[in-house]
Design a protein around this motif. Structure first.
Motif, PDB file in Angstrom:
ATOM      1  N   ILE A  65       0.891  -1.322   0.044  1.00 49.86           N
ATOM      2  CA  ILE A  65      -0.134   0.469  -0.081  1.00 49.86           C
ATOM      3  C   ILE A  65       0.922   1.445   0.676  1.00 49.86           C
ATOM      4  N   ARG A  81      -3.150   0.335  -3.252  1.00 50.16           N
ATOM      5  CA  ARG A  81      -2.387  -1.135  -3.933  1.00 50.16           C
ATOM      6  C   ARG A  81      -1.882  -0.887  -4.759  1.00 50.16           C
ATOM      7  N   GLU A 150      -8.173  -3.270  -5.081  1.00 44.74           N
ATOM      8  CA  GLU A 150      -8.451  -2.951  -3.843  1.00 44.74           C
ATOM      9  C   GLU A 150      -8.806  -5.056  -3.555  1.00 44.74           C
TER      10      GLU A 150
END
Length: 391
Positions: A65, A81, A150
């Protein structure tokens, strides 16, 4: 932060090290959520120690991240991400524009005479701190970082950092004819993916490995497997109308089984003082080349051998008479990760998982357990095929 560090031949340890910081406007900092131990890491663990310094942070297969971006990074934001390719490439130079990110002219290690810098991979490629750590600085992150959806499942995407595009490039370089036969030497992580890519593209795949668990994994994905034995050439010919496979991917590299002379030479180099060992490896190093010689031996006349396994020697003998007489093509090179993302990302995102990205990791452990799993992976114990670390 905690990071896995190289301390000596067959010796790695988790240590407290300074957190990374932005150094250039194009840098990105990530919190690493998953990272993996690569077969190439084992070369540093065993063979290429002359180019390492105690405290070097290992690892070149990370994702995580974004926690911070440099002032020139406009395409990423905190919280994104991302998967990080092992190549450090600018995306703008002559080589990058031609899809040769592993030869990036901005990060090329000219003083070593090598290609683009790499994460966590010795003086040969820049001594850049790697991704087996809680946090990672990503040079040229504005270009390199691959933004993904994500979600909770890192393993869906993690292998985009290296081994999946490496396997894809290996198969593409093998130039298998439509409906042809591809042999894959070695069923470690790259060999597993190369075999599955071959079947996905409609080829018959024959894969060779001495470890039963590795053969069993490949067979789950429609791959025909063979044990490594002295009758390999005859066995390959018998199943391919007496010719041999059209193409071969060598997914093993410098530490092949069945190469006693190369193994002895590698061990001898590691006993030398550092400077002498570096010179020996750079000028006269020998690899364990049984996998490459076997590839050349079994491929049919007029076929192609594609080398994905890493080799590091400068005095490796090649059977030039055989290469010329059989009219073979030989292709190789570090993977140009970003060049292949457009091909492999849709397959990774496909809910049917056609390449079996969720059927590769055999061991998922915390960072503190990494030293024990380096040893386990090298010794091929406990069915260890791929280790994922969770910092």
């Amino acid at each position: 932060m905690k990071a896995l560090t190289w301390q000596g031949r067959r010796s790695v340890s988790v240590e407290q090290v300074p957190d990374p910081a932005i150094q250039e406007p194009t840098d990105v900092i990530i919190r690493v959520t998953s990272t993996a131990i690569c077969g190439s890491d084992l070369h540093l663990y065993e063979v290429l120690g002359a180019f390492m310094e105690p405290g070097d942070i290992l690892g070149h297969e990370p994702m995580g991240i974004v926690t911070e971006t440099g002032s020139a990074v406009a395409n990423l934001a905190v919280g994104d991400r991302v998967v990080i390719p092992f190549n450090i490439a600018c995306g703008r130079c002559f080589m990058c524009e031609r899809g040769l990110q592993s030869q990036c002219e901005t990060t090329q290690m000219r003083e070593q005479g090598t290609g683009a810098a790499m994460l966590g991979y010795s003086k040969l490629y820049g001594s850049v701190p790697g991704g087996q750590a809680e946090y990672l600085r990503v040079p040229h992150g504005d270009y390199g970082a691959i933004k993904v959806d994500e979600g909770p499942d890192d393993e869906q995407y993690l292998f985009l950092s290296d081994i999946l595009p490496t396997a894809w490039q290996g198969v593409k370089y093998a130039d298998v004819p439509d409906g042809g036969t591809l042999a894959v030497m070695g069923l470690g992580p790259v060999g597993q993916f190369a075999s599955r890519i071959g079947t996905h593209l409609g080829y018959r795949v024959l894969a060779v490995d001495p470890v039963p668990e590795r053969r069993a994994m490949a067979e789950r994905h429609g791959v025909e497997t063979m044990d490594l034995n002295q009758h390999l050439k005859a066995a390959m010919k018998d199943t391919t109308d007496g010719r041999g496979p059209d193409s071969v991917v060598d997914a093993v590299g410098m530490e092949a089984h069945g190469s006693p002379v190369g193994k002895f030479a590698q061990a001898a180099v590691n006993l030398m003082p550092e400077k002498a060992a570096q010179k020996a490896m750079s000028m006269a190093g020998l690899d364990r080349m049984n996998a490459l010689h076997s590839s050349i031996d079994v491929v049919r006349r007029g076929g192609t051998v594609s080398v994905s396994g890493v080799y590091g020697g400068q005095s490796d003998p090649l059977p030039m008479l055989t290469l010329f007489d059989k009219q073979l093509q030989l292709r190789m090179g570090q993977c140009n990760v970003k060049n292949w993302i457009g091909d492999v990302l849709p397959l990774v995102e496909d809910s049917s998982d056609p390449l079996g990205v969720r059927d590769l990791a055999t061991h998922t452990v915390g960072l503190d357990e990494a030293p024990a799993h380096y040893e386990k992976f090298q010794k091929k114990e406990d069915g260890c095929i791929k280790v994922v670390l969770k910092p």
